[in-house]
Design an enzyme around this catalytic site. Structure first.
Site, short mmCIF file in Angstrom:
data_model
loop_
_atom_site.label_atom_id
_atom_site.label_comp_id
_atom_site.label_asym_id
_atom_site.label_seq_id
_atom_site.Cartn_x
_atom_site.Cartn_y
_atom_site.Cartn_z
N LYS A 74 0.84 -1.20 0.00
CA LYS A 74 0.00 0.00 0.00
C LYS A 74 0.87 1.25 0.00
O LYS A 74 1.86 1.33 0.75
CB LYS A 74 -0.91 -0.01 1.23
CG LYS A 74 -1.90 1.16 1.27
CD LYS A 74 -2.79 1.04 2.50
CE LYS A 74 -3.83 2.15 2.53
NZ LYS A 74 -4.73 2.03 3.69
N SER A 149 -9.46 1.91 2.62
CA SER A 149 -8.56 2.69 1.79
C SER A 149 -7.46 1.86 1.11
O SER A 149 -6.78 2.35 0.22
CB SER A 149 -7.91 3.79 2.63
OG SER A 149 -7.13 3.23 3.68
N SER A 173 -9.91 -0.42 6.76
CA SER A 173 -9.29 -0.24 5.44
C SER A 173 -8.56 -1.44 4.86
O SER A 173 -8.16 -1.42 3.70
CB SER A 173 -8.33 0.95 5.48
OG SER A 173 -9.05 2.15 5.58
#
Length: 452
Positions: A74, A149, A173
């Site tokens: 990420k 996210s 997330s």
């Protein structure tokens, strides 16, 4: 190819790390234009690392099950000499000079960093369609959200670009996009995995964890990430465990709690898929017990106060100096976060230990809690309101409603695929347990995975 399959082939020298990286880069080149999972692909760096690992392999040195395995990261987690953007124009050209602790752990284990995945800007959103680099699209339906996210990490795994990825989870997330994309995502116990070198959103809520295609791979990846880190003030100094140890053990005599809070307002197809899983567990001789957890509303409110207060503190400079550089929706949410009163934040922290204790009392009579990960199916990109049966709800609130409580309490939570809607959109199931009980969650998750 899943991680364990590739790992066994590499160990037998039937698959070389260099060839695997090349095939991975080809797959990314083919799939990424469709769903926009990757912001940065570190192909050259990955090939250099693969050649070193291949030489080690030829000399008989195998670092472990991740030796030569490409992993996506990420774009909130710092990677030395590889761009790390936080999904924002503000950090469009930021290149860290150090690795986050979790990146160093992956490298030590022989994993190869293949690239940085898309994220809702600053990770401040569960939808995944507000990134400076464009919305991340759901591989199952490109018009639908991937969830956020950690949008790109889940979508990259779901699209078969990588077998594993790292995400972060402050209100859901990791689990939200895992459920939306039909993959396995673990939010570990708070403090179990170091956050050093990970861009903050909520100091006392942020978690780092693995996203994979299956439960065994997830446990394998988590094993490589855990460990005390004096550089992280929230890091737990606990005895190391093998989180795959209980996988395959039978569940006869175990007890699952079904908390009413998580089932109050959910989509009918989600309810049907989760009910089917409950029946599967019953067929495995697991007792099902309905529960009321009376503190759930207070936990949910305290989590909102906490994330708003801490995000406002993290982004004081952003709010003051980068209004024109930040997505308007994200900026508005940051500004709104400043409205929380200081005393409200203090009270949310003073009562935290008591609320965590009340929540954990649920486990006195049950081994785990079972709930939907999301109360809804993945919505359209750009959609901001959803109807659940006869009720309307903001999409952001709906996506976070069932996941955010355990960010506040710090309990480990595992999301696994549990079915598909009539329109072939994934549905996720969430398993929750006591702090440090990740191995038990994998035990239950694997049993369901094998019988669904």
């Amino acid at each position: 190819m899943d991680i364990l399959t590739a790992s066994k082939l590499i160990e037998k020298r039937e698959l070389s790390p260099v060839d695997l990286v090349k095939k991975t880069l080809e797959k990314i080149s083919e799939e990424n234009p469709k769903n926009n999972s990757f912001i940065t692909v570190s192909g050259e760096e990955a090939l250099v690392a693969a050649k070193v690992l291949e030489q080690e392999l030829m000399k008989g040195k195998v670092r472990g099950a991740l030796h030569g395995i490409p992993i996506a990261i990420k774009d909130l987690i710092f990677t030395k000499n590889i761009r790390t953007t936080m999904g924002s124009k503000v950090y469009e050209n930021f290149i860290p000079d150090t690795d986050a602790t979790v990146i160093q752990k992956l490298k030590d284990a022989g994993a190869i960093i293949i690239g940085k995945t898309n994220t809702h800007e600053f990770a401040y959103g569960p939808i995944g369609d507000r990134s400076y680099f464009g919305a991340c699209r759901n591989p199952h339906n490109l018009e639908k959200i991937s969830g956020g996210s950690s949008s790109g990490s889940a979508a990259a795994v779901a699209a078969g670009m990588v077998g594993g990825a790292l995400g972060t989870d402050t209100g859901g997330s990791i689990r939200v996009p895992s459920a939306a994309c039909g993959v396995v995502g673990m939010k570990p116990t708070f403090g179990l995995v170091s956050k050093k070198g990970v861009f903050d959103l909520g100091y006392t809520l942020d978690h780092v964890g693995p996203i994979t295609t299956n439960v065994k791979d997830n446990a394998l990846l988590l094993n490589s990430l855990v460990g005390y880190d004096p550089g992280d003030p929230y890091s737990l100094n606990t005895e190391r465990k093998d989180y795959s140890l209980l996988i395959g053990n039978e569940l006869r005599g175990k007890v699952i709690g079904i908390p009413s809070f998580y089932f109050d307002v959910i989509d009918e197809e989600v309810h049907a898929a989760v009910t089917k899983c409950i029946k599967i567990f019953e067929s495995l001789h697991v007792e099902i017990k309905k529960l009321n957890i009376n503190c759930m509303e207070r936990i949910a409110e305290a989590q909102v106060v906490t994330i708003q207060s801490e995000a406002a503190a993290v982004h004081m400079h952003t709010i003051e100096n980068h209004k024109e550089d930040v997505d308007s929706e994200v900026y508005e949410r940051l500004v709104a976060s400043q409205e929380v009163k200081g005393y409200e934040y203090v009270l949310s922290q003073i009562e935290r230990a008591q609320l965590i204790n009340e929540y954990n009392q649920s486990f006195e009579d049950v081994d785990i809690l079972l709930a939907p990960t999301l109360p809804i199916l993945p919505t359209d990109i750009g959609q901001r309101e959803v109807q659940i049966n006869d009720q309307k709800e903001a999409v952001r609130h709906a996506l976070l409603r069932l996941t955010s409580p355990t960010n506040y309490t710090g309990n480990p939570s595992l999301s696994i695929p549990c079915g598909m809607s009539k329109n072939t959109l994934p549905i996720g199931l969430q398993l929750i347990s006591k702090h440090g009980n990740e191995a038990v969650l994998y035990q239950f998750g694997y049993a369901l995975e094998q019988n669904i």
